[in-house]
Motif scaffolding. Structure first.
Motif, PDB file in Angstrom:
ATOM      1  N   PRO A 245       0.795  -1.235   0.000  1.00 51.81           N
ATOM      2  CA  PRO A 245       0.000   0.000   0.000  1.00 51.81           C
ATOM      3  C   PRO A 245       0.823   1.278   0.000  1.00 51.81           C
ATOM      4  O   PRO A 245       0.294   2.359   0.245  1.00 51.81           O
ATOM      5  CB  PRO A 245      -0.777  -0.127   1.303  1.00 51.81           C
ATOM      6  CG  PRO A 245       0.192  -0.790   2.235  1.00 51.81           C
ATOM      7  CD  PRO A 245       0.978  -1.757   1.386  1.00 51.81           C
ATOM      8  N   VAL A 246       2.147   1.175  -0.260  1.00 51.33           N
ATOM      9  CA  VAL A 246       2.979   2.380  -0.280  1.00 51.33           C
ATOM     10  C   VAL A 246       2.514   3.337  -1.367  1.00 51.33           C
ATOM     11  O   VAL A 246       2.664   4.553  -1.255  1.00 51.33           O
ATOM     12  CB  VAL A 246       4.465   2.001  -0.487  1.00 51.33           C
ATOM     13  CG1 VAL A 246       5.354   3.239  -0.466  1.00 51.33           C
ATOM     14  CG2 VAL A 246       4.915   1.023   0.588  1.00 51.33           C
ATOM     15  N   ASN A 247       1.939   2.783  -2.441  1.00 54.99           N
ATOM     16  CA  ASN A 247       1.513   3.619  -3.559  1.00 54.99           C
ATOM     17  C   ASN A 247       0.174   4.305  -3.331  1.00 54.99           C
ATOM     18  O   ASN A 247      -0.395   4.870  -4.257  1.00 54.99           O
ATOM     19  CB  ASN A 247       1.445   2.789  -4.840  1.00 54.99           C
ATOM     20  CG  ASN A 247       0.413   1.670  -4.758  1.00 54.99           C
ATOM     21  OD1 ASN A 247      -0.274   1.494  -3.748  1.00 54.99           O
ATOM     22  ND2 ASN A 247       0.304   0.891  -5.818  1.00 54.99           N
ATOM     23  N   GLN A 248      -0.341   4.269  -2.129  1.00 51.34           N
ATOM     24  CA  GLN A 248      -1.622   4.923  -1.861  1.00 51.34           C
ATOM     25  C   GLN A 248      -1.425   6.389  -1.467  1.00 51.34           C
ATOM     26  O   GLN A 248      -1.655   7.266  -2.268  1.00 51.34           O
ATOM     27  CB  GLN A 248      -2.385   4.150  -0.790  1.00 51.34           C
ATOM     28  CG  GLN A 248      -2.781   2.753  -1.219  1.00 51.34           C
ATOM     29  CD  GLN A 248      -3.669   2.752  -2.457  1.00 51.34           C
ATOM     30  OE1 GLN A 248      -4.862   3.007  -2.387  1.00 51.34           O
ATOM     31  NE2 GLN A 248      -3.093   2.449  -3.608  1.00 51.34           N
ATOM     32  N   GLN A 249      -0.991   6.655  -0.237  1.00 51.14           N
ATOM     33  CA  GLN A 249      -0.848   8.056   0.154  1.00 51.14           C
ATOM     34  C   GLN A 249       0.526   8.429   0.681  1.00 51.14           C
ATOM     35  O   GLN A 249       0.795   9.607   0.907  1.00 51.14           O
ATOM     36  CB  GLN A 249      -1.904   8.420   1.215  1.00 51.14           C
ATOM     37  CG  GLN A 249      -1.772   7.674   2.526  1.00 51.14           C
ATOM     38  CD  GLN A 249      -2.608   6.430   2.587  1.00 51.14           C
ATOM     39  OE1 GLN A 249      -2.961   5.864   1.559  1.00 51.14           O
ATOM     40  NE2 GLN A 249      -2.955   5.983   3.785  1.00 51.14           N
ATOM     41  N   ALA A 250       1.409   7.455   0.857  1.00 50.38           N
ATOM     42  CA  ALA A 250       2.699   7.749   1.491  1.00 50.38           C
ATOM     43  C   ALA A 250       3.548   8.715   0.670  1.00 50.38           C
ATOM     44  O   ALA A 250       4.114   9.675   1.212  1.00 50.38           O
ATOM     45  CB  ALA A 250       3.474   6.446   1.735  1.00 50.38           C
ATOM     46  N   LEU A 251       3.647   8.496  -0.633  1.00 52.18           N
ATOM     47  CA  LEU A 251       4.528   9.306  -1.465  1.00 52.18           C
ATOM     48  C   LEU A 251       3.955  10.682  -1.769  1.00 52.18           C
ATOM     49  O   LEU A 251       4.687  11.656  -1.933  1.00 52.18           O
ATOM     50  CB  LEU A 251       4.827   8.568  -2.774  1.00 52.18           C
ATOM     51  CG  LEU A 251       5.943   9.153  -3.651  1.00 52.18           C
ATOM     52  CD1 LEU A 251       7.264   9.143  -2.905  1.00 52.18           C
ATOM     53  CD2 LEU A 251       6.064   8.351  -4.953  1.00 52.18           C
ATOM     54  N   THR A 252       2.640  10.780  -1.837  1.00 53.28           N
ATOM     55  CA  THR A 252       2.009  12.058  -2.220  1.00 53.28           C
ATOM     56  C   THR A 252       1.636  12.930  -1.028  1.00 53.28           C
ATOM     57  O   THR A 252       1.169  14.053  -1.209  1.00 53.28           O
ATOM     58  CB  THR A 252       0.745  11.788  -3.053  1.00 53.28           C
ATOM     59  OG1 THR A 252      -0.123  10.906  -2.328  1.00 53.28           O
ATOM     60  CG2 THR A 252       1.098  11.166  -4.395  1.00 53.28           C
ATOM     61  N   LEU A 253       1.826  12.451   0.194  1.00 52.94           N
ATOM     62  CA  LEU A 253       1.362  13.201   1.355  1.00 52.94           C
ATOM     63  C   LEU A 253       2.067  14.548   1.501  1.00 52.94           C
ATOM     64  O   LEU A 253       1.429  15.558   1.810  1.00 52.94           O
ATOM     65  CB  LEU A 253       1.548  12.367   2.627  1.00 52.94           C
ATOM     66  CG  LEU A 253       1.030  12.983   3.924  1.00 52.94           C
ATOM     67  CD1 LEU A 253      -0.451  13.360   3.808  1.00 52.94           C
ATOM     68  CD2 LEU A 253       1.233  12.027   5.096  1.00 52.94           C
ATOM     69  N   ILE A 254       3.369  14.581   1.288  1.00 50.62           N
ATOM     70  CA  ILE A 254       4.097  15.843   1.427  1.00 50.62           C
ATOM     71  C   ILE A 254       3.639  16.873   0.395  1.00 50.62           C
ATOM     72  O   ILE A 254       3.308  18.008   0.753  1.00 50.62           O
ATOM     73  CB  ILE A 254       5.618  15.607   1.359  1.00 50.62           C
ATOM     74  CG1 ILE A 254       6.084  14.845   2.604  1.00 50.62           C
ATOM     75  CG2 ILE A 254       6.366  16.932   1.236  1.00 50.62           C
ATOM     76  CD1 ILE A 254       7.564  14.513   2.599  1.00 50.62           C
ATOM     77  N   PRO A 255       3.606  16.534  -0.901  1.00 49.79           N
ATOM     78  CA  PRO A 255       3.106  17.546  -1.852  1.00 49.79           C
ATOM     79  C   PRO A 255       1.649  17.924  -1.630  1.00 49.79           C
ATOM     80  O   PRO A 255       1.266  19.075  -1.881  1.00 49.79           O
ATOM     81  CB  PRO A 255       3.317  16.890  -3.227  1.00 49.79           C
ATOM     82  CG  PRO A 255       3.574  15.461  -2.961  1.00 49.79           C
ATOM     83  CD  PRO A 255       4.162  15.363  -1.608  1.00 49.79           C
ATOM     84  N   VAL A 256       0.824  17.011  -1.144  1.00 46.52           N
ATOM     85  CA  VAL A 256      -0.557  17.366  -0.800  1.00 46.52           C
ATOM     86  C   VAL A 256      -0.564  18.421   0.293  1.00 46.52           C
ATOM     87  O   VAL A 256      -1.313  19.413   0.228  1.00 46.52           O
ATOM     88  CB  VAL A 256      -1.345  16.116  -0.353  1.00 46.52           C
ATOM     89  CG1 VAL A 256      -2.595  16.509   0.433  1.00 46.52           C
ATOM     90  CG2 VAL A 256      -1.750  15.287  -1.563  1.00 46.52           C
ATOM     91  N   ALA A 257       0.280  18.244   1.303  1.00 44.52           N
ATOM     92  CA  ALA A 257       0.386  19.243   2.374  1.00 44.52           C
ATOM     93  C   ALA A 257       0.855  20.579   1.816  1.00 44.52           C
ATOM     94  O   ALA A 257       0.349  21.646   2.216  1.00 44.52           O
ATOM     95  CB  ALA A 257       1.351  18.749   3.454  1.00 44.52           C
ATOM     96  N   PHE A 258       1.815  20.547   0.903  1.00 42.74           N
ATOM     97  CA  PHE A 258       2.301  21.780   0.283  1.00 42.74           C
ATOM     98  C   PHE A 258       1.182  22.506  -0.462  1.00 42.74           C
ATOM     99  O   PHE A 258       1.043  23.731  -0.374  1.00 42.74           O
ATOM    100  CB  PHE A 258       3.443  21.469  -0.691  1.00 42.74           C
ATOM    101  CG  PHE A 258       4.755  21.138  -0.035  1.00 42.74           C
ATOM    102  CD1 PHE A 258       4.960  21.357   1.315  1.00 42.74           C
ATOM    103  CD2 PHE A 258       5.793  20.592  -0.780  1.00 42.74           C
ATOM    104  CE1 PHE A 258       6.162  21.042   1.929  1.00 42.74           C
ATOM    105  CE2 PHE A 258       7.000  20.274  -0.189  1.00 42.74           C
ATOM    106  CZ  PHE A 258       7.191  20.506   1.166  1.00 42.74           C
ATOM    107  N   VAL A 259       0.389  21.742  -1.231  1.00 37.70           N
ATOM    108  CA  VAL A 259      -0.700  22.351  -2.016  1.00 37.70           C
ATOM    109  C   VAL A 259      -1.704  23.033  -1.093  1.00 37.70           C
ATOM    110  O   VAL A 259      -2.126  24.176  -1.340  1.00 37.70           O
ATOM    111  CB  VAL A 259      -1.394  21.279  -2.881  1.00 37.70           C
ATOM    112  CG1 VAL A 259      -2.715  21.819  -3.446  1.00 37.70           C
ATOM    113  CG2 VAL A 259      -0.481  20.840  -4.015  1.00 37.70           C
ATOM    114  N   ILE A 260      -2.106  22.354  -0.021  1.00 35.36           N
ATOM    115  CA  ILE A 260      -3.108  22.910   0.893  1.00 35.36           C
ATOM    116  C   ILE A 260      -2.583  24.161   1.580  1.00 35.36           C
ATOM    117  O   ILE A 260      -3.271  25.198   1.635  1.00 35.36           O
ATOM    118  CB  ILE A 260      -3.527  21.842   1.918  1.00 35.36           C
ATOM    119  CG1 ILE A 260      -4.352  20.753   1.221  1.00 35.36           C
ATOM    120  CG2 ILE A 260      -4.324  22.469   3.070  1.00 35.36           C
ATOM    121  CD1 ILE A 260      -4.685  19.567   2.105  1.00 35.36           C
ATOM    122  N   ALA A 261      -1.363  24.105   2.093  1.00 27.81           N
ATOM    123  CA  ALA A 261      -0.807  25.270   2.778  1.00 27.81           C
ATOM    124  C   ALA A 261      -0.588  26.424   1.808  1.00 27.81           C
ATOM    125  O   ALA A 261      -0.856  27.596   2.143  1.00 27.81           O
ATOM    126  CB  ALA A 261       0.513  24.887   3.457  1.00 27.81           C
TER     127      ALA A 261
END
Length: 389
Positions: A245-261
């Protein structure tokens, strides 16, 4: 930080996340149920949409923590907070759950009871969390977030800025560690623990709270919105080469946080973006209803054999446009005839009735009022479906 600033770009981005979830579910259910891209068109769709639901749901969970922190009223009691959240999400959830009984069926007392009480994600049974309207599993997770929020926010508010940064890093590491540790296990175990279990998804919600506190304090340091999206793209593509399940949210979590902030900071500074345009904000307001109805529209179309499982480019485009249009129309009806009227009616109640909660979210410098909504989604959409991604 302007206490009256609103966050329209974050509302608009909710629509983008909901559409990504929709895309994956459409791909899974009609055009490529086993995610095996055998034709050129399917290969393009697969590359663009696989794991899209997971990205959308992760975005919703981080956004939920951010928005609730941003919009919490100074000195608000826990009971009042919980009432605000119930009046926001439950009327539409109730209507779509009852609609699912008629459209989807195949639900026993346990399935119906857990879906009506938003507890389905606590049972590691696919015939429970995947029953009726499967995308509502994410609302079960959100309900746990809401229950924990009056305890979690005051604790995080007390932390100094370096400690908040430490918590943010810890949450990202936790998500990655859980995913990596689950690689040797079976798919059902991986799915349930890494994707559906509320305490595990709490890390993304907590990250959203921390982001809101950092942005509000003016101590957030991160790329702008354009660069944040630029970082999200390679992370999203990189998921194609990682194991579940690494390909679910682990890799994209940091850029998702960047987009929201970055989107929130652009709103606070008064910068107009594509996502803050009136149409995008309106669609963002529809996103919760759209998320709830789209899977039911899929099932209804399938009941009447309106969508082929094998389709050429023209037929696929027509089918996609049809189910999307009906989903959008149904979402508009749910939003304008259920969500908004119920919200107005239920929140007319005297505020004194909401003071049963003994816990108080401590006052501090007033937080700006932001979009009062959350959900995902995801499915297993998440969203987003099972649709469980």
């Amino acid at each position: 930080m302007n206490r009256n600033s609103r966050l329209p770009a974050l509302t608009g981005l909710r629509w983008a996340a909901a559409v990504v979830v929709f895309g994956q579910h459409l791909l899974e259910r009609y055009f490529d149920p086993h995610l095996q891209a055998s034709h050129q068109l399917r290969s393009v769709l697969w590359a663009a949409l696989v794991n899209g639901g997971a990205l959308g749901v992760s975005f919703f969970f981080v956004l939920s923590g951010f928005v609730l922190t941003w919009s919490t009223r100074p000195g608000e009691r826990a009971g009042a907070f919980w009432w605000r959240r119930i009046t926001k999400i439950y009327p539409a959830t109730l209507v779509t759950t009852l609609a699912a009984v008629a459209i989807v069926g195949v639900a026993g007392p346990l399935q119906l009871a857990t879906h009506l009480t938003l507890t389905q994600s606590w049972l590691p049974r696919a015939d429970v969390y995947g029953a009726l309207n499967p995308v509502s599993w994410s609302l079960s997770v959100e309900a746990f977030f809401y229950l924990s929020f009056p305890l979690l926010l005051p604790a995080l508010r007390r932390l100094r800025t370096p400690a908040l940064w430490g918590v943010a890093v810890l949450m990202v590491e936790f998500v990655a560690a859980v995913a990596v540790d689950l690689i040797p296990f079976g798919r059902d175990t991986q799915l349930y623990i890494a994707y559906l279990l509320p305490p595990v998804r709490m890390a993304e919600f907590t990250l959203g709270i921390v982001l809101a506190l950092l942005v509000r304090r003016g101590t957030w340091r991160g790329p702008g919105l354009g660069w944040s999206f630029a970082l999200l793209l390679p992370a999203y593509v990189g998921n194609l080469f990682l194991p579940y399940p690494v390909n679910q949210q682990a890799l994209t979590l940091i850029p998702v946080a960047f987009v929201i902030a970055a989107a929130a900071r652009a709103d606070v500074r008064g910068r107009r973006t594509l996502w803050s345009r009136p149409l995008m904000v309106y669609l963002g307001e529809l996103s919760f209803a759209f998320y709830l109805v789209h899977y039911l529209v899929f099932v209804a179309f399938e009941r009447f054999n309106l969508l082929p499982h094998e389709a050429g480019p023209a037929a696929a485009a027509l089918a996609t446009a049809s189910v999307f249009s009906f989903s959008l129309i149904a979402a508009m009806g749910l939003y304008h005839w259920v969500e908004v009227p119920a919200l107005e009616m239920l929140r007319r109640r005297p505020s004194g009735r909401h003071r049963a909660g003994s816990m108080v979210i401590p006052p501090q410098r007033a937080l700006a009022a932001g979009p009062d909504g959350a959900p995902t989604s995801p499915a297993p959409v998440q969203p987003t479906s099972p649709s469980m991604r």
